[in-house]
Design an enzyme around this catalytic site. Structure first.
Site: not given
Ligand code: GCW
Length: 723
Positions: A308, A382, A410
């Site tokens: 990332e 993820d 998240e």
């Protein structure tokens, strides 16, 4: 006329009334600060009559202080301290070195290691007593917390015979905290690390943080975000880090730092960060020496590299092993480790994102230094509400693999959705990789037992959890999110534990021992994560959330900078069907699993339905096991998720009298938010799929109250935690 004395009498009477009123009300509002260490009156605590505990070292003092605090809270009186056992009901805590009583008992502590302990009912000098014994002070501290837990959960002190030693060595919280106190994916306010006031101001909260961690056996903390700022390694910050290390040390917690791979350039003034360049290697060695001068028991580095947009060894044509080994070499002399993350994927790479970590790391098996652990997320994408276990588990027999779970939610509704993650952790840990035949569970990969014969003796083992802790008074953003911190710690200590039993302990300690409360609340917790899966991503769907902030539904997300950050990349829905074909006819990600697992996952008829659309692209009219078509089953599950939340609300409302008004009210309000947002997820998702498949709703299902355009138009520029 009012005389002075009648006036005084009236004032006195008023004071008495006031005092009575105060006594009737709880002394302090329950705001969640105390976590599971509330130490409210407990039936069997009065059985403790005296405490035999030394306080010659900071760790001994910590254990003694915690026992005094806990026993005073639970029994209403502070037990007297004594050097010897003088009465029935004594509790002795210590090691053979710290306690003559422990030494005299000549206990067999061979199996306890450095951190283990035993708790046993014994007779000392003719008195029935309880002994909490260990080889090291830290083991005695863990034992003290376990002993307190027994009392907190209503257990008697009769016939105790407990022997505990952790199955995993490094039990670590990863804080994704930036130096400006923003917490990436944090939903509990600002970072608890007040960098600006450190090192001089040591907030008492740091001690409470360490106490809470020690109480569940967590023994490490990575202080800063994996998207790291190199400044954390600069002298000014190392002084601050050292202050925190001093606070944590008595509680057995070592500090680790996320290291930015390009730090030699950014703070070292070098031209390169090439891991094979001698000046770069020298720089890291010097930096490690400098860190250990500040923090002699520094744990090591956590690294996110070439992921990332983060810098890494591949920027110089080197491998992950080259990068990890350079840092490991710098730390080796001091006993530190490198936790090198396997969370790598590239948009330029045309292959399925789910396959990329395996493809990059498996060829490196056996090429890492002894003090490197490769840290692998539980699943290959993820931290989704549900993912199959990561194919790397079981596939790198010559490399210690460390688990990375996410505690912060998240992808599971941030702080306002009640989702107990114990079952998620347990599902992954119990998954059978079949790497060495049946029973090759992920837990055995993590505790090092599955590949013990391939790994060097004493190879490190570890489990990390991305913390959900912030400066909010209740630490985790919601009362029930504290349970996820708690469950992570308990499972890191022993990955074989049952998440249901852990939930029971947590509820008793955090709220009440009343079984009329404990039972329904544990049931509610145990069903909660499945409810989130149902209303967000049923049947193996994944990565369908809003862009960037990850708040709310966004199955329509397409375009933008990277295909693998869109939803359409993952669901692949069209008018004929839905799902990601990872079978042999598709990306063949199934081939990364051991054959028996690959065969099951690769077969649409045999794959567990919870992973159906993770591995298969299927027509909307595909028959599912319930007899419903795929489309009807999807809608059924969305609705089921919303209904479960509705029932959770009813359960909680019915428990009003069992819990303090403050916490009850906040949980109730958050459940109302969750219910509303569960509906939102269901409605927006159904509206979107209907636009694609043109199919009518199954009979009896309520249509989304708004058109798809409404859901698509919602924007949340200030949603918390955005990365
Ligand atoms: O889950 C994603 C998050 C990023 C995070 C990244 C990672 C720290 O959305 O915020 O970055 O994973 O794990 O590195």
């Amino acid at each position: 006329m009012l005389t002075v004395s009648t006036a005084l009498r009236a004032v006195f009477a008023g004071l008495c009334l006031l005092a009575a009123g105060l006594a009737a009300a709880p002394a302090l509002a329950e705001d969640g600060y105390e976590l599971w260490l509330r130490y409210r009156p407990a039936t069997h605590a009065r059985a403790v009559t005296e405490l035999v505990a030394a306080a010659a070292t900071p760790a001994q003092a910590a254990a003694r202080a915690e026992l005094l605090r806990g026993l005073a809270g639970m029994s209403g009186h502070r037990p007297p301290l004594s050097d010897t056992v003088t009465r029935t009901g004594a509790v002795i805590v210590g090691t053979a070195a710290s306690s003559p009583v422990v030494a005299r008992l000549r206990l067999d502590t061979a199996d306890l290691g450095r951190e283990g302990y035993l708790i046993r009912s014994v007779v000392v000098d003719g008195y029935a007593a309880t002994i909490i014994a260990a080889n090291e002070d830290i083991g005695a501290l863990y034992g003290a917390f376990h002993f307190l837990r027994l009392l907190q959960t209503g257990q008697t002190l009769d016939d105790l015979d407990v022997l505990e030693a952790p199955k995993v060595q490094l039990r670590v919280l990863d804080h994704w905290d930036n130096l400006d106190r923003f917490v990436e994916r944090g939903y509990a306010g600002a970072s608890i690390w007040d960098w600006h006031k450190l090192p001089d101001w040591r907030d008492p909260r740091y001690t409470d943080y360490a106490r809470a961690n020690a109480s569940v056996g967590i023994n490490g903390a990575v202080l800063n975000n994996v998207n790291a700022n190199a400044l954390i390694l600069a002298p000014m910050y190392l002084e601050k880090v050292a202050a925190l290390a001093d606070v944590f040390r008595p509680w057995g917690i070592r500090i680790y730092l996320s290291a930015r791979f390009s730090a030699p350039i950014e703070i070292g003034g070098l031209q390169t960060a090439d891991p094979l360049d001698p000046t770069v290697r020298r720089w890291w060695r010097d930096k490690a020496d400098e860190i250990y001068r500040h923090v002699p028991d520094f744990g090591g580095f956590l690294v996110k590299a070439n992921s990332e947009g983060q810098p890494g060894p591949q920027d110089y044509g080197r491998s992950h092993a080259d990068g990890a080994n350079m840092l490991a070499e710098a730390l080796a002399a001091h006993g530190g480790v490198v936790m090198w993350r396997a969370f790598v994927y590239s948009n330029e790479q045309p292959d399925d994102r789910a396959k990329q970590a395996y493809s990059e790391f498996v060829p490196l098996d056996g090429k890492f230094r002894d003090n490197v652990l490769v840290q692998v997320k539980n699943g290959a994408i993820d931290f989704q509400p549900r993912e199959p276990f990561h194919p790397l588990f079981g596939a790198m027999p010559r490399t210690p693999l460390m688990m990375e779970f996410q505690i912060t939610k998240e992808y599971l509704g941030f702080a306002t959705h009640l989702a107990y993650l114990g079952p998620l952790y347990e599902e992954t840990l119990r998954a059978d990789t079949r790497a060495r035949g049946e029973g090759s569970t992920v837990a055995k990969v993590i505790d090092g037992s599955l590949h013990a014969d391939n790994l060097p003796g004493g190879a490190p083992t570890g489990m990390a959890g991305v913390a959900n802790i912030g400066a909010d008074r209740n630490w985790s953003g919601s009362h029930f999110d504290q349970a996820n911190w708690y469950a992570f710690g308990r499972l890191a200590w022993n990955p074989q534990l049952s998440s249901q039993a852990i939930a029971g302990d947590w509820v008793r300690m955090t709220f009440s021992n009343d079984s009329a409360f404990v039972r329904p609340v544990v049931d509610m917790m145990m069903a909660s994560r499945e409810a989130v899966v149902d209303y967000m991503t049923p049947l193996g769907l994944h990565h369908l959330m809003g862009r960037g902030h990850h708040y709310g539904p966004g199955p329509w997300i397409a375009g933008g900078p990277r295909a693998d950050w869109t939803s359409v990349y993952y669901h692949r829905a069209d008018e004929d069907g839905i799902g990601f074909d990872r079978s042999a006819t598709g990306s063949d990600a199934v081939a990364q699993y051991a054959l028996p697992v690959a065969q099951i996952f690769g077969d649409a008829e045999r794959v567990p339905e919870k992973f159906l659309l993770w591995f298969h692209h299927l027509p909307w009219d595909h028959d599912t096991r319930s007899g419903r078509t795929l489309w009807h089953e999807l809608v059924h599950r969305y609705t089921r998720g919303v209904d479960t939340v509705m029932r959770m609300r009813a359960t909680w409302d019915g428990l009003k009298g069992h819990v303090d008004a403050e916490r009850h009210a906040q949980v109730a309000a958050f459940l109302t938010i969750q219910h509303k947002e569960a509906h939102w997820w269901r409605d927006a998702s159904i509206a979107y799929w209907q636009r694609i498949n043109g199919l009518p709703l199954p009979p009896g299902e309520t249509p989304p109250p708004r058109p798809l355009e409404y859901y698509e138009s919602l924007e949340f520029p200030y949603a918390p935690g955005g990365g």
